[in-house]
Write an enzyme that holds these catalytic residues in place. Structure first.
Site, short mmCIF file in Angstrom:
data_model
loop_
_atom_site.label_atom_id
_atom_site.label_comp_id
_atom_site.label_asym_id
_atom_site.label_seq_id
_atom_site.Cartn_x
_atom_site.Cartn_y
_atom_site.Cartn_z
N ASP A 12 -8.18 -17.88 24.52
CA ASP A 12 -9.21 -18.15 23.51
C ASP A 12 -8.81 -17.67 22.11
O ASP A 12 -9.63 -17.25 21.32
CB ASP A 12 -10.56 -17.53 23.92
CG ASP A 12 -10.91 -17.93 25.34
OD1 ASP A 12 -10.81 -19.12 25.64
OD2 ASP A 12 -11.25 -17.05 26.14
N LYS A 17 -6.82 -25.64 18.40
CA LYS A 17 -6.80 -26.00 16.99
C LYS A 17 -5.37 -26.03 16.44
O LYS A 17 -4.97 -26.97 15.76
CB LYS A 17 -7.64 -25.00 16.20
CG LYS A 17 -7.60 -25.21 14.70
CD LYS A 17 -7.87 -23.88 14.01
CE LYS A 17 -7.55 -23.99 12.54
NZ LYS A 17 -8.62 -24.57 11.77
N ALA A 39 -8.82 -23.08 31.94
CA ALA A 39 -8.61 -22.83 30.51
C ALA A 39 -9.21 -23.96 29.69
O ALA A 39 -8.90 -25.13 29.90
CB ALA A 39 -7.12 -22.73 30.23
N HIS A 41 -9.68 -25.60 25.94
CA HIS A 41 -9.21 -25.61 24.56
C HIS A 41 -10.17 -26.47 23.74
O HIS A 41 -10.50 -27.58 24.14
CB HIS A 41 -7.80 -26.19 24.48
CG HIS A 41 -6.77 -25.26 25.02
ND1 HIS A 41 -5.42 -25.52 24.98
CD2 HIS A 41 -6.90 -24.04 25.60
CE1 HIS A 41 -4.76 -24.50 25.52
NE2 HIS A 41 -5.63 -23.60 25.91
N THR A 188 -5.05 -14.07 35.47
CA THR A 188 -5.20 -15.38 36.07
C THR A 188 -4.08 -15.61 37.08
O THR A 188 -3.29 -14.69 37.36
CB THR A 188 -5.28 -16.47 34.97
OG1 THR A 188 -5.71 -17.69 35.56
CG2 THR A 188 -3.97 -16.66 34.24
N GLY A 249 -19.16 -20.61 29.69
CA GLY A 249 -20.31 -20.33 28.82
C GLY A 249 -20.66 -18.85 28.74
O GLY A 249 -21.66 -18.47 28.14
N ASP A 280 -11.29 -16.36 8.59
CA ASP A 280 -12.59 -16.39 7.91
C ASP A 280 -13.64 -15.51 8.62
O ASP A 280 -14.67 -15.21 8.03
CB ASP A 280 -13.11 -17.83 7.80
CG ASP A 280 -13.17 -18.51 9.14
OD1 ASP A 280 -12.13 -18.56 9.84
OD2 ASP A 280 -14.26 -18.99 9.52
N THR A 319 -8.62 -21.07 8.90
CA THR A 319 -9.71 -20.59 8.03
C THR A 319 -11.03 -21.31 8.30
O THR A 319 -11.95 -21.23 7.50
CB THR A 319 -9.32 -20.79 6.55
OG1 THR A 319 -9.01 -22.19 6.36
CG2 THR A 319 -8.15 -19.94 6.13
N GLY A 320 -11.10 -22.00 9.41
CA GLY A 320 -12.33 -22.71 9.77
C GLY A 320 -12.12 -23.46 11.06
O GLY A 320 -11.03 -23.43 11.63
P1 IMP Z 1 -9.32 -17.23 37.14
O1 IMP Z 1 -7.89 -17.42 36.84
O2 IMP Z 1 -10.14 -18.43 36.79
O3 IMP Z 1 -9.57 -16.75 38.53
O4 IMP Z 1 -9.82 -16.05 36.18
C1 IMP Z 1 -9.15 -14.81 36.18
C2 IMP Z 1 -9.39 -14.08 34.88
O5 IMP Z 1 -8.77 -14.81 33.82
C3 IMP Z 1 -10.85 -13.93 34.49
O6 IMP Z 1 -11.02 -12.71 33.80
C4 IMP Z 1 -11.08 -15.11 33.54
O7 IMP Z 1 -12.13 -14.87 32.64
C5 IMP Z 1 -9.74 -15.16 32.85
N1 IMP Z 1 -9.42 -16.50 32.35
C6 IMP Z 1 -8.95 -17.55 33.05
N2 IMP Z 1 -8.76 -18.61 32.25
C7 IMP Z 1 -9.10 -18.23 31.01
C8 IMP Z 1 -9.10 -18.87 29.73
O8 IMP Z 1 -8.73 -20.01 29.55
N3 IMP Z 1 -9.51 -18.12 28.68
C9 IMP Z 1 -9.91 -16.84 28.82
N4 IMP Z 1 -9.93 -16.20 29.99
C10 IMP Z 1 -9.52 -16.88 31.07
MG MG Z 2 -10.34 -21.10 25.94
#
Ligand code: IMP
Ligand code: MG
Length: 337
Positions: A12, A17, A39, A41, A188, A249, A280, A319-320
């Protein structure tokens, strides 16, 4: 020309972007996305917001071919939903060996205590990965509905590089969620580092030209696990740093920019460039600024400090929200993209 984009913290960082900007502005012919559907994006392009879980953010460049590599994991319903929503049918390629997440994987994770304790997204990704290791996962080539998209992605991309074409690989999640280099067990189910990304795609390390490491101007983390300097929810709200996960979410936990982690991420990924997003959020007066010259002195100073402490040039500064809300210093710094 081969460029890799890697997350520097816990995911994240705003990779969507940055990926969209580079593929569009620098006219990359191939956009590749590693990782899986856990993940998300986000790309905001010309007023429209796209949440991507499978398709590379570089789709905004209509000339680009979009490839899913062997090491990625796709869920078929998510794939078709994205392809139709984005209108990219006809320029998406899926490798024969790409792994497929099925409902059974999602079911198997449901209620799992270990996954709950680390704050998993419960998207079935870990279960599918474990099936792959146990040699029982079904691959893209096993699904007739995918046949028209199938292709040998490593061959395609290596040939493209031989022909002097530009390939952009968008990594997912962040360095410290890596199965090997992250804060285990709060990680992950894949290696999210530059080397892991290359391995997922099937391109050797000597072919890489640029490795862009993306940091947000502050650190966020969703799910459990250590987060040094973590702020209270109230303080995060005051600073305007509260965000929610794209896939789940959930509110993201927040902390100030962390140099110790950033330096380690530079080391683990052999970064050649750094991109900073959400400047920003630290300096509201920088919102929408597209030129270094128009940054406030305090914002410039902050970026210069990052640069001098990490010893890597900061080439792109967000910046946005919009893809084009970015300061592109590549020319000034003398690096190619
Ligand atoms: P899992 O891989 O979905 O089982 O999640 C394992 C850990 O990785 C958890 O703490 C999730 O919140 C984090 N995680 C998995 N994918 C993302 C992502 O795209 N962004 C941020 N955290 C992630
Ligand atoms: Mg993400």
């Amino acid at each position: 020309m081969l460029t890799l984009l890697v997350g520097g913290f816990f995911g994240d960082e705003g990779k969507g972007k940055v990926a969209a900007y580079v593929v569009l502005a620098k006219k990359y012919k191939y956009a590749v996305r590693t990782g899986a559907i856990n993940a998300g994006h986000t790309v905001v392009y010309r007023g429209e917001r796209f949440r991507l879980r499978t398709i590379p953010a570089g789709f905004v460049n209509k000339e680009a071919l979009l490839a899913i590599p062997p090491g990625a994991l796709v869920k078929i319903d998510v794939f078709f939903e994205e392809v139709s929503k984005l209108g990219v049918d006809g320029r998406v390629l899926v490798d024969y060996r790409t792994g497929i997440i099925e409902e059974a994987h999602v079911e198997r994770e449901r209620g799992d205590q270990v996954l709950a304790s680390i704050g998993s997204t419960f998207q079935g990704v870990g279960a599918a990965m474990s099936d792959r290791v146990l040699r029982r996962l079904r691959l893209a080539r096993d699904f007739s509905e995918l046949h028209k998209y199938l292709c040998d992605v490593p061959e395609l991309l290596n040939n493209a590089l031989d022909n002097g074409e530009k390939v952009f690989i968008e990594g997912t999640q962040g360095t410290f969620l890596s199965l090997y280099h992250g804060t285990y067990p709060y990680v992950t189910s894949r290696d999210t580092s530059a080397a892991g990304i290359l391995s997922e795609v099937g391109i050797g390390p000597k072919r890489v030209n640029e490795i862009i490491l993306v940091f947000k101007a502050y650190v966020t983390r969703v799910g459990e696990g250590p987060l040094n300097g973590e702020l209270s929810y109230e303080d995060a709200v005051k600073l305007g740093w509260v965000e929610r996960g794209t896939v789940t979410g959930r509110p993201r936990r927040v902390a100030p920019f962390n140099y110790e982690l950033a330096k380690r991420a530079v080391m683990l990924n052999s970064a050649t460039q750094v991109a900073i997003t959400k400047l920003d959020a630290l300096f509201p007066e920088t919102r929408g600024v597209k030129s270094w010259d128009y940054l406030s002195p305090r914002a410039k100073q902050w970026v210069e400090e990052v640069e001098s402490r990490l010893k890597v040039p900061v080439t792109l500064i967000g910046t946005g929200e919009e893809v084009e809300d970015i300061i592109d210093r590549t020319r000034d710094v003398g690096v190619e993209l």
